[in-house]
Design a protein around this motif. Structure first.
Motif, PDB file in Angstrom:
ATOM      1  N   ALA A  62       0.827  -1.210   0.000  1.00 40.12           N
ATOM      2  CA  ALA A  62       0.000   0.000   0.000  1.00 40.12           C
ATOM      3  C   ALA A  62       0.857   1.255   0.000  1.00 40.12           C
ATOM      4  N   PHE A  63       1.970   1.210   0.695  1.00 39.58           N
ATOM      5  CA  PHE A  63       2.884   2.354   0.751  1.00 39.58           C
ATOM      6  C   PHE A  63       3.422   2.676  -0.638  1.00 39.58           C
ATOM      7  N   ALA A  64       3.891   1.634  -1.347  1.00 37.32           N
ATOM      8  CA  ALA A  64       4.435   1.833  -2.692  1.00 37.32           C
ATOM      9  C   ALA A  64       3.350   2.268  -3.668  1.00 37.32           C
ATOM     10  N   ALA A  95       5.516  11.205   9.226  1.00 41.21           N
ATOM     11  CA  ALA A  95       5.649  11.104  10.683  1.00 41.21           C
ATOM     12  C   ALA A  95       4.290  10.853  11.328  1.00 41.21           C
ATOM     13  N   ALA A  96       3.277  11.609  10.900  1.00 41.11           N
ATOM     14  CA  ALA A  96       1.931  11.430  11.444  1.00 41.11           C
ATOM     15  C   ALA A  96       1.382  10.052  11.103  1.00 41.11           C
ATOM     16  N   SER A  97       1.649   9.600   9.873  1.00 41.80           N
ATOM     17  CA  SER A  97       1.193   8.276   9.455  1.00 41.80           C
ATOM     18  C   SER A  97       1.832   7.183  10.301  1.00 41.80           C
ATOM     19  N   GLY A 117       0.922   7.308   4.433  1.00 43.87           N
ATOM     20  CA  GLY A 117       2.337   7.656   4.522  1.00 43.87           C
ATOM     21  C   GLY A 117       3.016   7.705   3.173  1.00 43.87           C
ATOM     22  N   GLY A 118       2.517   6.920   2.227  1.00 40.98           N
ATOM     23  CA  GLY A 118       3.102   6.930   0.888  1.00 40.98           C
ATOM     24  C   GLY A 118       2.952   8.275   0.201  1.00 40.98           C
ATOM     25  N   TYR A 178      10.330   5.846  14.573  1.00 38.71           N
ATOM     26  CA  TYR A 178      10.385   6.343  13.189  1.00 38.71           C
ATOM     27  C   TYR A 178       9.734   7.721  13.095  1.00 38.71           C
ATOM     28  N   ALA A 179       8.590   7.884  13.722  1.00 37.62           N
ATOM     29  CA  ALA A 179       7.897   9.177  13.705  1.00 37.62           C
ATOM     30  C   ALA A 179       8.761  10.262  14.340  1.00 37.62           C
TER      31      ALA A 179
END
Length: 409
Positions: A62-64, A95-97, A117-118, A178-179
């Motif tokens: 989904a990110f890609a 960051a929020a994602s 996030g993507g 990570y965020a």
């Protein structure tokens, strides 16, 4: 006259890398190590919601997919907001994602949060490419691309190890780390890159068509350049091989065809990355002295042949050796490809859509490659699936042969 050639060869090493480039390189390392922290945990986190392996893989894809879908929007934003603001906004979206993923209560929330996030990822990726193109000295574009790619590579190598350790304290923690790393990146870029870095005329471009023609390179104009058309194909081929087949098929081949454990699959990915890292030490400098085209052709040839052979390796030694050679090929062409795009756009213009199209070519290859390879494995075996990667590289090689080298045009 006879001494002009040596002087030209030494020129890239004499150029000083701007401070702003070093800021972007440091930011790239933080982004990459953060992404690496999340990567090994994400499928396991998805599986914790009692879903199938396929459903867990979809969360990764989904990110890609959203990166590919929203790349044109990122190019549009770069041309109107400027690279710096688009970069910071994109980082904060990711960051929020990531933080939202840590608090997902079910599979569908995780899927949506990760997919969102993507959007931010493609925004800061395209913007970062634009900033590097405009800040890098023309004589050192290949070297700067190597430096930037190398920082990402180091982060991707270190990140999974850190992520594995953090996962022991709960699978939500890596997402929060990570965020936090991305917020730090946003602060770093906002404070260390001056606001005046945007093109002075860029803010007027939307309202003034005459100014817009001068500061923004249309995609149609870039497509009229043979090297840009060719670099879209090599970007697709590298995405298919280095980001698609390598991540999706190589681990499966190691465990199924070679009968090895998961640790062998992990080592093969690290060996590929090491091969890429070795090439990045010198490939950027050679792209600045020898030209872009020789490096891309050699990279396509080395990576293509190695990927074709990889599916026929019968033991771990040859599997690791050929994986390293494939990575070497990817590293040979990477900086030169980015330098071609930089040559086409130039330091004085913005080319958001031009950058986005190049990014999309790589993302499309990374998405389509595993799907096509999976179909070939199911229908035949691993050998034809890896040969398909070699065929894609060969096609790009043939398209590059008549293209004009942008370094000397």
């Amino acid at each position: 006259m006879s001494r002009s050639t040596p002087k030209k060869t030494l020129e890239p090493t004499a150029v000083t890398i701007p401070r702003e480039i070093k800021v972007l390189v440091a930011a790239a390392f933080l982004i990459a190590i953060g992404f690496g922290i999340v990567a090994p945990v994400l499928p396991q986190f998805a599986r914790s919601f009692d879903v199938s392996v396929t459903a867990a893989a979809i969360v990764v894809s989904a990110f890609a997919f959203t990166r590919l879908t929203f790349a044109p929007l990122s190019g549009w934003l770069v041309e109107r907001m400027g690279e710096r603001r688009t970069y910071i906004l994109g980082i904060l979206i990711v960051a929020a994602s990531s933080a939202a993923c840590a608090f997902a209560q079910n599979y569908w929330q995780l899927l949506v949060y990760r997919g969102l996030g993507g959007i931010g990822s493609t925004m800061f990726t395209v913007a970062a490419m634009g900033l590097i193109i405009r800040l890098a000295p023309p004589a050192a574009r290949g070297r700067v691309s190597s430096l930037y790619s190398g920082s990402f590579l180091l982060g991707n190598i270190a990140g999974p190890a850190v992520g594995g350790l953090l996962a022991g304290f709960g699978m939500q923690l890596p997402f929060l780390v990570y965020a936090a790393a991305l917020v730090l990146v946003a602060i770093l870029v906002a404070t260390q890159l001056p606001a005046a870095i945007a093109l002075p005329a860029q803010l007027q471009a939307a309202a003034n068509p005459d100014v817009r023609k001068q500061v923004i390179l249309p995609l149609r104009s870039a497509l009229g350049i043979s090297a840009y058309r060719a670099v879209l194909t090599s970007g697709f081929a590298n995405g298919w091989s280095a980001m698609g087949i390598r991540m999706a098929l190589v681990p499966l081949f190691a465990t199924v065809a070679l009968g090895a454990g998961p640790e062998v699959a992990g080592i093969s990915l690290a060996v590929f990355a090491m091969g890429t890292g070795v090439a990045l030490i010198f490939s950027g400098k050679l792209a600045d002295s020898w030209g872009r085209k020789p490096m891309i052709l050699s990279g396509l040839a080395v990576n293509g042949v190695a990927m074709g052979v990889l599916g026929f390796t019968g033991n771990e030694f040859w599997f690791f050796l050929v994986s390293a050679i494939a990575g070497l090929g990817s590293g040979l062409m990477g900086p030169a490809q980015q330098a071609v795009v930089a040559d086409v756009i130039g330091n004085k213009r913005s080319g958001g859509k031009v950058l986005a199209a190049f990014q999309m070519s790589s993302d499309f290859g990374a998405i389509l490659g595993p799907i096509a390879a999976g179909l070939l494995v199911d229908a035949f075996s691993y050998g034809p699936a890896f040969l398909m990667a070699a065929a894609v590289a060969l096609l790009s090689f043939l398209i590059w042969i008549p293209a004009k080298d942008t370094k000397f045009s």
